[in-house]
Scaffold this motif. Structure first.
Motif, short mmCIF file in Angstrom:
data_model
loop_
_atom_site.label_atom_id
_atom_site.label_comp_id
_atom_site.label_asym_id
_atom_site.label_seq_id
_atom_site.Cartn_x
_atom_site.Cartn_y
_atom_site.Cartn_z
N ASP A 181 157.94 81.38 81.79
CA ASP A 181 158.81 82.16 80.91
C ASP A 181 158.31 83.58 80.67
N GLY A 182 157.90 84.24 81.74
CA GLY A 182 157.50 85.64 81.65
C GLY A 182 156.03 85.85 81.40
N GLU A 183 155.28 84.81 81.05
CA GLU A 183 153.82 84.94 80.83
C GLU A 183 153.11 84.92 82.18
N VAL B 252 154.70 77.34 95.92
CA VAL B 252 153.79 78.20 95.14
C VAL B 252 153.71 77.65 93.73
N GLU B 253 152.48 77.48 93.26
CA GLU B 253 152.24 76.94 91.92
C GLU B 253 151.32 77.87 91.15
N GLY B 254 151.44 77.83 89.83
CA GLY B 254 150.56 78.62 88.98
C GLY B 254 150.04 77.79 87.83
N THR B 255 148.98 78.29 87.22
CA THR B 255 148.42 77.60 86.05
C THR B 255 147.91 78.64 85.06
N LEU B 256 147.92 78.25 83.78
CA LEU B 256 147.37 79.11 82.72
C LEU B 256 145.90 78.84 82.47
N ASP B 257 145.36 77.81 83.15
CA ASP B 257 143.93 77.47 82.97
C ASP B 257 143.06 78.50 83.66
N ASN B 258 141.95 78.85 83.00
CA ASN B 258 140.99 79.78 83.60
C ASN B 258 140.09 79.09 84.62
N ALA B 259 139.75 77.86 84.33
CA ALA B 259 138.87 77.09 85.22
C ALA B 259 139.54 75.76 85.53
N THR C 288 160.40 90.94 90.40
CA THR C 288 160.10 89.89 91.37
C THR C 288 160.56 88.54 90.85
N LEU C 289 160.30 88.26 89.57
CA LEU C 289 160.70 86.98 88.99
C LEU C 289 162.21 86.81 88.98
N GLY D 11 150.63 88.40 94.32
CA GLY D 11 150.12 89.36 93.35
C GLY D 11 151.14 89.67 92.26
N LYS D 12 152.40 89.80 92.65
CA LYS D 12 153.47 90.07 91.67
C LYS D 12 153.63 88.89 90.70
N LEU D 13 153.47 87.66 91.22
CA LEU D 13 153.56 86.50 90.34
C LEU D 13 152.42 86.51 89.33
N LEU D 14 151.22 86.88 89.78
CA LEU D 14 150.07 86.95 88.87
C LEU D 14 150.24 88.04 87.82
N GLU D 15 151.04 89.05 88.14
CA GLU D 15 151.34 90.11 87.17
C GLU D 15 152.57 89.79 86.33
#
Length: 487
Positions: A436-438, A355-362, A426-427, A417-421
């Motif tokens: 780091d919590g963001e 599972v990966e995440g990004t702070l980019d909107n696009a 969950t973290l 969904g919890k990761l997106l929040e």
């Protein structure tokens, strides 16, 4: 009457000490695991909330203290009570009193933990949950220091070990061909749910040794269990074989408390003289010259429990020799006298869900995608797998099952969904939050083929794993939906 003395087994006092304190210690671990993980996984704001589950719950089928009401606070009180009682039993305090005191203590552990298991849904759908429940109920009737260990209860515990070992052996023989052609260990150390720090070294052993491992497993699970019922010292030797093979599994993997409880229960077949012969520090006469007499009322209770468990043994005994043998199944709602087994087939490749995440909107090809790190399951290619057993990392185990089933499970989408929040509880289940919590704007799911690096590859790169991207089963999603649109 003299014939009643057969029901007393004073020569198994060391076994009783190990059984009572060992099972209580594993209950302590189980309650600690639930205290730390249950609210995030199944609590009021969990991935599979218990209050919603109870709305369609059949009160008659699954006994639980939560059937009237669930709250995270009540769950924590249940875990706290379980931790306190199990700690007292490990210290041997209830065992000092009359035999009904440890009886009540163990039955309380059984009831409290069964209440958790029966609302635990997929996160508590493991065979060692019912194994711990059955062990706790049976060990409850071993009595206290004021009475001799009851022989019939010890025999029933040996019967439990027999079902655990022989059932697992039969599942393998009836399962995948790799167990019959002795190639199962070519793959298992690498593809098992949660490798340990020595799993890679075990995997890199020569293939002829892997075949010896499989032969040793078949011997330990299909032949040795019958000798647990033999006279001493044969039964003690059989128990030693079970213990040693389980210790090898402890050293090469992480199977929660499955191996540890098998080790503890195997001591039911170890008499004081046998234990003393191996470790002279163990006294031959545990309580010296103390003259203990079993009260008639306690004999009646233990014989009633024996009769109950013998009657319930009909169904698992029939299952053991059935062509359609069930694995890890209970035949009654109290989860007593169950059938066990594991790894009837071995997966040949290890597929990991990342599972990966990004702070980019696009996001585009240059976007900074950061990977979430789990505590137990493989991720970081350089990281040495940790030894977690007997502690149970439930989220990590369920992540292993995803590629074997489907990533499109309700709890997994709730997890995303919890990761997106950036949900804090969950973290806390994870080893590493790359933000780091963001809260990330998007998350995505990728599947990789993982394999252990060879010795040459490790010297060149320092990586313990080599991975190859397979595909992206869930493309970037946000709380607004795919591609940034509000869901």
């Amino acid at each position: 009457m003299d014939w009643l003395s057969w029901f007393d087994a004073p020569e198994y006092e060391f076994a009783r000490q190990v059984l009572q304190r060992g099972v209580a210690a594993l209950y302590f671990v189980a309650f600690l695991s639930s205290l730390n993980q249950f609210p995030a996984l199944l609590g009021e704001r969990g991935l599979l909330p218990v209050p919603e589950y109870l709305a369609g719950f059949s009160r008659l089928r699954r006994p639980t203290l939560f059937r009237w009401r669930y709250s995270d606070r009540l769950l924590r009180w249940v875990c706290a009570a379980g931790l306190a009682i199990s700690a007292l039993l490990v210290a041997g305090i209830p065992q000092v009193g009359p035999p009904w005191v440890p009886l009540i203590a163990f039955l309380a552990l059984w009831l409290l933990y069964m209440s958790i298991v029966n609302v635990g849904q997929t996160f508590y759908g493991f065979g060692w949950e019912m194994l711990l429940l059955e062990a706790g109920f049976t060990v409850a009737f071993l009595g206290s220091d004021q009475t001799d260990p009851p022989r019939t209860i010890l025999i029933l515990i040996v019967w439990l070990v027999f079902r655990l070992e022989f059932g697992a052996g039969m599942i393998k023989i009836r399962g995948g061909r790799e167990w019959r052609d002795l190639t199962a260990l070519y793959y298992h150390h690498e593809t098992q749910p949660m490798p340990g720090p020595l799993s890679r070294q075990a995997h890199l052993l020569p293939k002829p040794l892997h075949k010896v491992e499989v032969l040793g497993n078949h011997f330990a699970q299909l032949m040795v269990p019958f000798f647990l019922f033999a006279p001493q010292p044969v039964a003690g030797v059989a128990a030693a074989v079970v213990i040693l093979t389980q210790l090898w599994l402890v050293a090469t993997g992480n199977f929660a408390w499955l191996n540890w409880i098998a080790i503890v229960l195997a001591f039911a077949a170890v008499s004081d003289p046998v234990a003393h012969a191996v470790f002279p520090v163990i006294p031959l006469d545990w309580h010296g010259a103390a003259d203990r007499e079993t009260p008639l009322w306690w004999l009646v209770i233990t014989l009633a429990a024996t009769l109950l468990l013998l009657v319930l043994s009909y169904w698992p005994l029939r299952n053991l020799f059935s062509k359609r043998q069930l694995m890890n199944a209970s035949f009654n709602r109290w989860q007593l006298v169950n059938t066990y087994g594991a790894f009837g087939s071995v997966t040949k490749q290890r597929i990991e869900i990342v599972v990966e995440g990004t702070l980019d909107n696009a996001p585009d090809d240059s976007s900074d995608w950061r990977e979430y790190g789990f505590k137990g399951k493989p991720g970081d290619l350089r990281r040495v797998p940790r030894q977690w057993a007997p502690y149970h990392l439930r989220l990590d185990w369920l992540m292993w099952f995803l590629p074997l089933r489907t990533v499109h499970e309700e709890w997994f989408y709730a997890f995303l969904g919890k990761l997106l929040e950036a949900d804090r509880q969950t973290l806390r289940l994870l080893r590493d939050d790359p933000f780091d919590g963001e809260a990330p704007h998007l998350v995505r799911v990728r599947s990789y083929h993982y394999r252990f690096s060879t010795r040459k590859e490790f010297r060149e790169t320092g990586n313990r794993w080599v991975r190859t991207l397979v595909h992206e089963p869930i493309p970037p999603v946000s709380l607004r939906g795919s591609s940034g649109r509000r869901r």
